[in-house]
Design a protein around this motif. Structure first.
Motif, PDB file in Angstrom:
ATOM      1  N   ALA A   1      14.950 -11.435   0.703  1.00 44.84           N
ATOM      2  CA  ALA A   1      13.454 -11.312   0.731  1.00 44.84           C
ATOM      3  C   ALA A   1      12.534 -10.391   0.179  1.00 44.84           C
ATOM      4  O   ALA A   1      12.877  -9.343   0.348  1.00 44.84           O
ATOM      5  CB  ALA A   1      13.686 -11.901   1.956  1.00 44.84           C
TER       6      ALA A   1
ATOM      7  N   ALA B   1      18.878 -13.170   2.601  1.00 49.76           N
ATOM      8  CA  ALA B   1      17.992 -13.876   2.421  1.00 49.76           C
ATOM      9  C   ALA B   1      19.187 -15.528   2.306  1.00 49.76           C
ATOM     10  O   ALA B   1      18.614 -15.878   3.035  1.00 49.76           O
ATOM     11  CB  ALA B   1      16.767 -14.235   1.682  1.00 49.76           C
TER      12      ALA B   1
ATOM     13  N   HIS C   1      14.656 -18.535   5.381  1.00 44.43           N
ATOM     14  CA  HIS C   1      14.465 -18.164   4.383  1.00 44.43           C
ATOM     15  C   HIS C   1      14.739 -19.546   3.354  1.00 44.43           C
ATOM     16  O   HIS C   1      14.693 -19.579   2.525  1.00 44.43           O
ATOM     17  CB  HIS C   1      15.268 -17.064   4.453  1.00 44.43           C
ATOM     18  CG  HIS C   1      15.023 -15.460   4.754  1.00 44.43           C
ATOM     19  ND1 HIS C   1      13.812 -14.654   4.320  1.00 44.43           N
ATOM     20  CD2 HIS C   1      15.575 -15.099   5.203  1.00 44.43           C
ATOM     21  CE1 HIS C   1      14.430 -13.736   4.864  1.00 44.43           C
ATOM     22  NE2 HIS C   1      15.333 -14.228   5.752  1.00 44.43           N
TER      23      HIS C   1
ATOM     24  N   HIS D   1      15.896 -19.256  -2.793  1.00 47.22           N
ATOM     25  CA  HIS D   1      16.736 -17.854  -2.443  1.00 47.22           C
ATOM     26  C   HIS D   1      18.316 -18.335  -3.120  1.00 47.22           C
ATOM     27  O   HIS D   1      19.353 -17.742  -4.501  1.00 47.22           O
ATOM     28  CB  HIS D   1      17.005 -17.658  -1.419  1.00 47.22           C
ATOM     29  CG  HIS D   1      15.971 -16.354  -0.760  1.00 47.22           C
ATOM     30  ND1 HIS D   1      14.802 -15.352  -1.358  1.00 47.22           N
ATOM     31  CD2 HIS D   1      14.784 -17.297   0.645  1.00 47.22           C
ATOM     32  CE1 HIS D   1      14.338 -15.311  -1.122  1.00 47.22           C
ATOM     33  NE2 HIS D   1      13.746 -16.398   0.213  1.00 47.22           N
TER      34      HIS D   1
END
Length: 248
Positions: A165, A171, A194, A199
């Motif tokens: 992140a 993440a 997250h 991601h």
């Protein structure tokens, strides 16, 4: 696709054998055992492809005696369906998994996924297990995290990959196993805070770009959970189903 399914299952069987300190024959297959991690289902289970349910049930009782679980993985769809009534009667829960292979266009990754060493991975895994099992003891959490070290023996190339992140926290992360032209992406996980931020897609894009030379890239997804749809959008297609019977 049948050839790909057979190759993916053979890869998983060989991986399980290589990383396990004890491999025992059982009717229709084999068992893997690791006394260091008695709470780990994956490290203590039966894997069968043939035979009768009664023989598999008896083998599970004998081979996994003293453990707090019984896990029998049946890597044949027809046989798994045949086993269901007997295992249900014996108190086992049933799960179905999809083996999925990448058949899409390989993406171009904007950046490679970062490699995590075990020292950095272990606190990430501890936090994930505490998030997933909030009532588990510290001993259970530690064992579930520490077992990652055994995976390094499973294939020629075993790596733990992640994207971060903006603040630097991991993440999303996944395992990458590569052996004899086959690549498996396993244990894909995005932390709760997250999720929904892209991601996992960034991670998968990087891994798919990196494994472009593999003859087969596959993963295993829960047949009844939403990630299978995410993987399908990325270009993975189902090859077949496998079954797991668990009693705790």
């Amino acid at each position: 696709m049948a050839d790909e399914l057979g190759r993916a299952i053979a890869f998983q069987h060989a991986f399980a054998r290589r990383k396990s300190p004890a491999v025992l024959p059982v009717p229709g297959g084999f068992a893997v055992l690791d006394e260091r991690y008695p709470m780990s289902h994956d490290d203590n289970r039966l894997i069968v492809e043939s035979g009768r349910p009664g023989a598999a049930l008896a083998a599970a009782e004998e081979t996994l005696a003293g453990l707090g679980h019984r896990l029998v993985c049946v890597d044949d769809d027809r046989l798994g369906q045949e086993f269901r009534p007997a295992f249900a009667a014996a108190g086992y829960e049933h799960d179905t998994n999809l083996v999925m292979a990448f058949h899409g266009v390989r993406p171009a990754a904007s950046a490679p996924a970062e490699r995590l060493g075990l020292e950095e991975l272990l606190p990430v895994l501890r936090a994930e297990w505490r998030e997933s099992l909030p009532h588990a003891s510290e001993q259970v959490v530690e064992g579930l995290a520490a077992r990652a070290a055994t995976r390094t023996a499973g294939a020629d190339r075993v790596e733990f990959r992640a994207v971060r992140a903006p603040g630097g926290q991991v993440a999303a992360r996944a395992d990458l196993y590569v052996h004899d032209g086959v690549a498996q992406i396993e244990n894909v996980y995005t932390g709760e805070r997250h999720r929904g931020q892209g991601h996992a897609r960034a991670l998968m894009t990087a891994l798919l770009a990196e494994t472009a030379d593999a003859e087969l890239t596959f993963l295993v997804a829960d047949a009844d959970d939403w990630p299978r749809e995410f993987y399908a959008r990325l270009g993975f297609v189902p090859l077949g189903r496998t079954h797991a019977f668990l009693r705790t």
